[in-house]
Design a protein around this motif. Structure first.
Motif, PDB file in Angstrom:
ATOM      1  N   MET A   1       0.681  -1.366   0.000  1.00 44.50           N
ATOM      2  CA  MET A   1      -0.007   0.273  -0.014  1.00 44.50           C
ATOM      3  C   MET A   1       0.738   1.323   0.079  1.00 44.50           C
ATOM      4  SD  MET A   1      -2.911   0.641   2.557  1.00 44.50           S
ATOM      5  CE  MET A   1      -3.828   2.252   2.818  1.00 44.50           C
ATOM      6  N   ASN A   2       0.503   2.224  -0.792  1.00 45.43           N
ATOM      7  CA  ASN A   2       1.468   3.355  -1.047  1.00 45.43           C
ATOM      8  C   ASN A   2       0.667   4.424  -0.270  1.00 45.43           C
ATOM      9  OD1 ASN A   2       3.016   1.983  -2.720  1.00 45.43           O
ATOM     10  ND2 ASN A   2       2.248   2.734  -4.563  1.00 45.43           N
ATOM     11  N   SER A   3       1.660   5.474   0.258  1.00 47.62           N
ATOM     12  CA  SER A   3       1.111   6.506   0.753  1.00 47.62           C
ATOM     13  C   SER A   3       0.966   7.847  -0.078  1.00 47.62           C
ATOM     14  CB  SER A   3       2.126   7.196   2.117  1.00 47.62           C
ATOM     15  OG  SER A   3       2.023   5.954   3.049  1.00 47.62           O
ATOM     16  N   PHE A   4      -0.071   8.552   0.097  1.00 44.52           N
ATOM     17  CA  PHE A   4      -0.408   9.597  -1.070  1.00 44.52           C
ATOM     18  C   PHE A   4       0.360  10.888  -0.460  1.00 44.52           C
ATOM     19  CE2 PHE A   4      -2.545  13.238  -2.396  1.00 44.52           C
ATOM     20  CZ  PHE A   4      -2.445  13.354  -3.867  1.00 44.52           C
TER      21      PHE A   4
ATOM     22  N   THR B   1      -6.631  14.814   1.607  1.00 43.30           N
ATOM     23  CA  THR B   1      -5.248  14.738   1.027  1.00 43.30           C
ATOM     24  C   THR B   1      -4.328  15.728   1.755  1.00 43.30           C
ATOM     25  OG1 THR B   1      -5.518  16.738  -0.458  1.00 43.30           O
ATOM     26  CG2 THR B   1      -6.069  14.428  -1.365  1.00 43.30           C
TER      27      THR B   1
ATOM     28  N   THR C   1      -1.149  16.860   3.661  1.00 41.74           N
ATOM     29  CA  THR C   1       0.112  16.612   3.717  1.00 41.74           C
ATOM     30  C   THR C   1       0.800  17.746   4.637  1.00 41.74           C
ATOM     31  OG1 THR C   1      -0.035  15.824   1.469  1.00 41.74           O
ATOM     32  CG2 THR C   1       2.247  16.035   2.337  1.00 41.74           C
TER      33      THR C   1
END
Length: 144
Positions: A1-4, A43, A45
């Motif tokens: 699983m990739n982090s956005f 989203t 960050t």
């Protein structure tokens, strides 16, 4: 699983207007700081400025709970020896309520270059009129 991780400059920016009438100062500042930071977006960050612009109106009608109006002092230092200046919040709220709200939100943002960049997205007005009608701001309801 990739982090956005959102890229700088790619976030969609909105304008919000907040009516501060009858809202506690700390509650107003924390929720506005969250929107300016972009924590309300899925989203989010932490190292990217992806927040929205916020216009706060009617700062002269903001509420301080408890005895803060009499007991709390607005303090700053001029930089000279013996230059500590203190003003009671009662006189600050009567004369410069927009500065009180601005400083409260400023204190809840990160203390670095990114926080200073985010602070530029805050507009504070003492009365009900503001000069950002062209941006077509949406109304943001603050939980009381």
């Amino acid at each position: 699983m990739n982090s956005f991780m959102e890229k700088p400059g790619k976030a969609e920016v909105k304008w919000y207007v907040v009516d501060a009438t009858g809202v506690a100062l700390g509650r107003l500042a924390s929720q506005v700081a969250s929107v300016i930071r972009g924590k309300h977006k899925p989203t989010f960050t932490p190292n990217v400025d992806m927040g929205d612009y916020v216009i706060i109106i009617n700062t002269d009608k903001v509420v301080l709970t408890g005895n803060k109006l009499e007991d709390k002092m607005y303090t700053y230092h001029t930089g000279y020896v013996g230059g500590l200046k203190q003003t009671p919040y009662r006189t600050m709220m009567e004369n410069k309520s927009d500065v009180v709200v601005f400083e409260a939100v400023k204190g809840m943002l990160p203390k670095n270059k990114l926080g200073k960049q985010m602070l530029k997205k805050l507009r504070v007005f003492k009365g009900a009129e503001h000069d950002h009608v062209a941006q077509q701001p949406e109304v943001l309801n603050i939980e009381r």
